[in-house]
Design a protein around this motif. Structure first.
Motif, PDB file in Angstrom:
ATOM      1  N   HIS A 254       0.848  -1.193   0.000  1.00  0.00           N
ATOM      2  CA  HIS A 254       0.000   0.000   0.000  1.00  0.00           C
ATOM      3  C   HIS A 254       0.878   1.235   0.000  1.00  0.00           C
ATOM      4  O   HIS A 254       1.442   1.614   1.015  1.00  0.00           O
ATOM      5  N   GLN A 255       0.990   1.862  -1.167  1.00  0.00           N
ATOM      6  CA  GLN A 255       1.799   3.065  -1.322  1.00  0.00           C
ATOM      7  C   GLN A 255       0.914   4.192  -1.836  1.00  0.00           C
ATOM      8  O   GLN A 255      -0.240   3.989  -2.169  1.00  0.00           O
ATOM      9  N   GLY A 256       1.464   5.361  -1.927  1.00  0.00           N
ATOM     10  CA  GLY A 256       0.731   6.493  -2.457  1.00  0.00           C
ATOM     11  C   GLY A 256      -0.005   7.236  -1.365  1.00  0.00           C
ATOM     12  O   GLY A 256       0.060   6.901  -0.184  1.00  0.00           O
ATOM     13  N   ILE A 257      -0.708   8.239  -1.753  1.00  0.00           N
ATOM     14  CA  ILE A 257      -1.444   9.070  -0.806  1.00  0.00           C
ATOM     15  C   ILE A 257      -2.513   8.232  -0.126  1.00  0.00           C
ATOM     16  O   ILE A 257      -3.359   7.622  -0.779  1.00  0.00           O
ATOM     17  N   LYS A 258      -2.466   8.191   1.193  1.00  0.00           N
ATOM     18  CA  LYS A 258      -3.421   7.435   2.011  1.00  0.00           C
ATOM     19  C   LYS A 258      -3.466   5.954   1.641  1.00  0.00           C
ATOM     20  O   LYS A 258      -4.467   5.285   1.850  1.00  0.00           O
ATOM     21  N   GLY A 259      -2.399   5.436   1.056  1.00  0.00           N
ATOM     22  CA  GLY A 259      -2.347   4.009   0.731  1.00  0.00           C
ATOM     23  C   GLY A 259      -3.341   3.591  -0.336  1.00  0.00           C
ATOM     24  O   GLY A 259      -3.763   2.448  -0.374  1.00  0.00           O
ATOM     25  N   ASP A 260      -3.736   4.531  -1.212  1.00  0.00           N
ATOM     26  CA  ASP A 260      -4.755   4.198  -2.198  1.00  0.00           C
ATOM     27  C   ASP A 260      -4.199   3.532  -3.452  1.00  0.00           C
ATOM     28  O   ASP A 260      -4.956   3.142  -4.325  1.00  0.00           O
ATOM     29  N   TRP A 261      -2.894   3.402  -3.563  1.00  0.00           N
ATOM     30  CA  TRP A 261      -2.310   2.636  -4.648  1.00  0.00           C
ATOM     31  C   TRP A 261      -1.909   1.281  -4.084  1.00  0.00           C
ATOM     32  O   TRP A 261      -1.300   1.192  -3.028  1.00  0.00           O
ATOM     33  N   ILE A 262      -2.239   0.247  -4.786  1.00  0.00           N
ATOM     34  CA  ILE A 262      -1.847  -1.090  -4.354  1.00  0.00           C
ATOM     35  C   ILE A 262      -0.776  -1.583  -5.321  1.00  0.00           C
ATOM     36  O   ILE A 262      -0.976  -1.594  -6.532  1.00  0.00           O
ATOM     37  N   PHE A 263       0.366  -1.981  -4.759  1.00  0.00           N
ATOM     38  CA  PHE A 263       1.502  -2.409  -5.559  1.00  0.00           C
ATOM     39  C   PHE A 263       1.687  -3.916  -5.497  1.00  0.00           C
ATOM     40  O   PHE A 263       1.339  -4.559  -4.518  1.00  0.00           O
ATOM     41  N   LYS A 264       2.271  -4.443  -6.556  1.00  0.00           N
ATOM     42  CA  LYS A 264       2.646  -5.850  -6.611  1.00  0.00           C
ATOM     43  C   LYS A 264       4.122  -5.929  -6.965  1.00  0.00           C
ATOM     44  O   LYS A 264       4.700  -4.994  -7.539  1.00  0.00           O
ATOM     45  N   LEU A 265       4.714  -7.041  -6.634  1.00  0.00           N
ATOM     46  CA  LEU A 265       6.115  -7.274  -6.979  1.00  0.00           C
ATOM     47  C   LEU A 265       6.249  -7.346  -8.486  1.00  0.00           C
ATOM     48  O   LEU A 265       5.492  -8.051  -9.160  1.00  0.00           O
ATOM     49  N   ASN A 266       7.184  -6.588  -9.015  1.00  0.00           N
ATOM     50  CA  ASN A 266       7.451  -6.635 -10.444  1.00  0.00           C
ATOM     51  C   ASN A 266       8.636  -7.549 -10.731  1.00  0.00           C
ATOM     52  O   ASN A 266       8.535  -8.461 -11.537  1.00  0.00           O
ATOM     53  N   GLU A 267       9.753  -7.315 -10.017  1.00  0.00           N
ATOM     54  CA  GLU A 267      10.967  -8.074 -10.317  1.00  0.00           C
ATOM     55  C   GLU A 267      11.925  -8.034  -9.132  1.00  0.00           C
ATOM     56  O   GLU A 267      12.100  -7.000  -8.502  1.00  0.00           O
ATOM     57  N   ILE A 268      12.546  -9.151  -8.853  1.00  0.00           N
ATOM     58  CA  ILE A 268      13.659  -9.201  -7.910  1.00  0.00           C
ATOM     59  C   ILE A 268      14.910  -9.005  -8.749  1.00  0.00           C
ATOM     60  O   ILE A 268      15.195  -9.795  -9.652  1.00  0.00           O
ATOM     61  N   THR A 269      15.637  -7.931  -8.481  1.00  0.00           N
ATOM     62  CA  THR A 269      16.762  -7.559  -9.336  1.00  0.00           C
ATOM     63  C   THR A 269      18.123  -7.877  -8.734  1.00  0.00           C
ATOM     64  O   THR A 269      19.135  -7.785  -9.415  1.00  0.00           O
ATOM     65  N   GLY A 270      18.155  -8.218  -7.455  1.00  0.00           N
ATOM     66  CA  GLY A 270      19.431  -8.538  -6.827  1.00  0.00           C
ATOM     67  C   GLY A 270      19.247  -9.383  -5.590  1.00  0.00           C
ATOM     68  O   GLY A 270      18.266  -9.244  -4.860  1.00  0.00           O
ATOM     69  N   ASN A 271      20.177 -10.272  -5.373  1.00  0.00           N
ATOM     70  CA  ASN A 271      20.188 -11.144  -4.204  1.00  0.00           C
ATOM     71  C   ASN A 271      21.633 -11.209  -3.724  1.00  0.00           C
ATOM     72  O   ASN A 271      22.479 -11.783  -4.393  1.00  0.00           O
ATOM     73  N   HIS A 272      21.902 -10.577  -2.593  1.00  0.00           N
ATOM     74  CA  HIS A 272      23.272 -10.463  -2.107  1.00  0.00           C
ATOM     75  C   HIS A 272      23.380 -11.125  -0.739  1.00  0.00           C
ATOM     76  O   HIS A 272      22.608 -10.816   0.162  1.00  0.00           O
ATOM     77  N   LYS A 273      24.349 -12.013  -0.615  1.00  0.00           N
ATOM     78  CA  LYS A 273      24.549 -12.732   0.641  1.00  0.00           C
ATOM     79  C   LYS A 273      25.884 -12.338   1.240  1.00  0.00           C
ATOM     80  O   LYS A 273      26.908 -12.392   0.563  1.00  0.00           O
ATOM     81  N   PHE A 274      25.858 -11.932   2.500  1.00  0.00           N
ATOM     82  CA  PHE A 274      27.065 -11.582   3.239  1.00  0.00           C
ATOM     83  C   PHE A 274      26.708 -11.551   4.720  1.00  0.00           C
ATOM     84  O   PHE A 274      25.540 -11.481   5.092  1.00  0.00           O
ATOM     85  N   ASP A 275      27.707 -11.610   5.562  1.00  0.00           N
ATOM     86  CA  ASP A 275      27.498 -11.643   7.015  1.00  0.00           C
ATOM     87  C   ASP A 275      27.663 -10.229   7.577  1.00  0.00           C
ATOM     88  O   ASP A 275      28.736  -9.853   8.016  1.00  0.00           O
ATOM     89  N   TYR A 276      26.585  -9.456   7.572  1.00  0.00           N
ATOM     90  CA  TYR A 276      26.697  -8.056   7.992  1.00  0.00           C
ATOM     91  C   TYR A 276      26.892  -7.903   9.497  1.00  0.00           C
ATOM     92  O   TYR A 276      27.429  -6.903   9.957  1.00  0.00           O
ATOM     93  N   ASN A 277      26.445  -8.878  10.286  1.00  0.00           N
ATOM     94  CA  ASN A 277      26.512  -8.749  11.748  1.00  0.00           C
ATOM     95  C   ASN A 277      27.564  -9.651  12.390  1.00  0.00           C
ATOM     96  O   ASN A 277      27.586  -9.818  13.606  1.00  0.00           O
ATOM     97  N   ASN A 278      28.432 -10.231  11.593  1.00  0.00           N
ATOM     98  CA  ASN A 278      29.563 -11.046  12.079  1.00  0.00           C
ATOM     99  C   ASN A 278      29.160 -12.179  13.021  1.00  0.00           C
ATOM    100  O   ASN A 278      29.847 -12.461  13.999  1.00  0.00           O
ATOM    101  N   ASP A 279      28.065 -12.874  12.680  1.00  0.00           N
ATOM    102  CA  ASP A 279      27.664 -14.014  13.506  1.00  0.00           C
ATOM    103  C   ASP A 279      27.976 -15.347  12.841  1.00  0.00           C
ATOM    104  O   ASP A 279      27.631 -16.408  13.350  1.00  0.00           O
ATOM    105  N   GLY A 280      28.652 -15.306  11.685  1.00  0.00           N
ATOM    106  CA  GLY A 280      29.041 -16.532  10.990  1.00  0.00           C
ATOM    107  C   GLY A 280      28.002 -17.065  10.020  1.00  0.00           C
ATOM    108  O   GLY A 280      28.200 -18.123   9.427  1.00  0.00           O
ATOM    109  N   PHE A 281      26.879 -16.350   9.835  1.00  0.00           N
ATOM    110  CA  PHE A 281      25.819 -16.800   8.940  1.00  0.00           C
ATOM    111  C   PHE A 281      25.546 -15.735   7.885  1.00  0.00           C
ATOM    112  O   PHE A 281      25.525 -14.540   8.188  1.00  0.00           O
TER     113      PHE A 281
END
Length: 139
Positions: A33-60
């Motif tokens: 729900h985006q737009g003024i007062k959530g009156d636009w309803i959005f759907k996923l168009n495309e996943i453009t990137g998938n990046h894997k890294f350990d940002y919090n240094n927990d080993g995962f």
């Protein structure tokens, strides 16, 4: 259907479906729900990137996904986002936060900075997480 296909392509058959579930929960709560007062309803168009890294240094490996969304009815507006999910000991993924990425494409993570390339101005922009929120940084 697109999410299921993307889930299989990006995360493989052996990965828990929790990232898929977390992404859908996040999308419904924050993006749909985006737009003024959530009156636009959005759907996923495309996943453009998938990046894997350990940002919090927990080993995962945590996941930063880039995607865009478009209105269900009509068109003309496309929103671009990056969303960070924390990997909880390979048991599940947890939503951390997201960033509006108009004209930004993820480049790299170099602790503590998330670096994006601005495609319009050919510059880089850095963000850090402060209390689980992306804050623009001069790093």
């Amino acid at each position: 259907m697109l999410l299921i296909v993307a889930n299989q392509l990006l995360f493989g058959q052996n990965t828990s479906n929790n990232i898929f579930t977390e992404f859908n929960l996040f999308f419904d709560a924050e993006i749909k729900h985006q737009g003024i007062k959530g009156d636009w309803i959005f759907k996923l168009n495309e996943i453009t990137g998938n990046h894997k890294f350990d940002y919090n240094n927990d080993g995962f490996n945590d996941v930063l996904m880039e995607f865009n969304a478009i209105p269900v009815d009509g068109g003309g507006v496309t929103y671009y986002f990056a969303v960070l999910f924390e990997n909880d000991k390979n048991n599940s993924f947890k939503f951390v936060n997201y960033l509006n990425c108009e004209q930004l494409v993820f480049k790299l993570f170099n602790e503590p900075s998330f670096t994006f390339t601005n495609t319009k101005y050919k510059t880089t922009e850095n963000f850090v997480l402060v209390n689980s929120k992306f804050i623009k940084s001069s790093l």
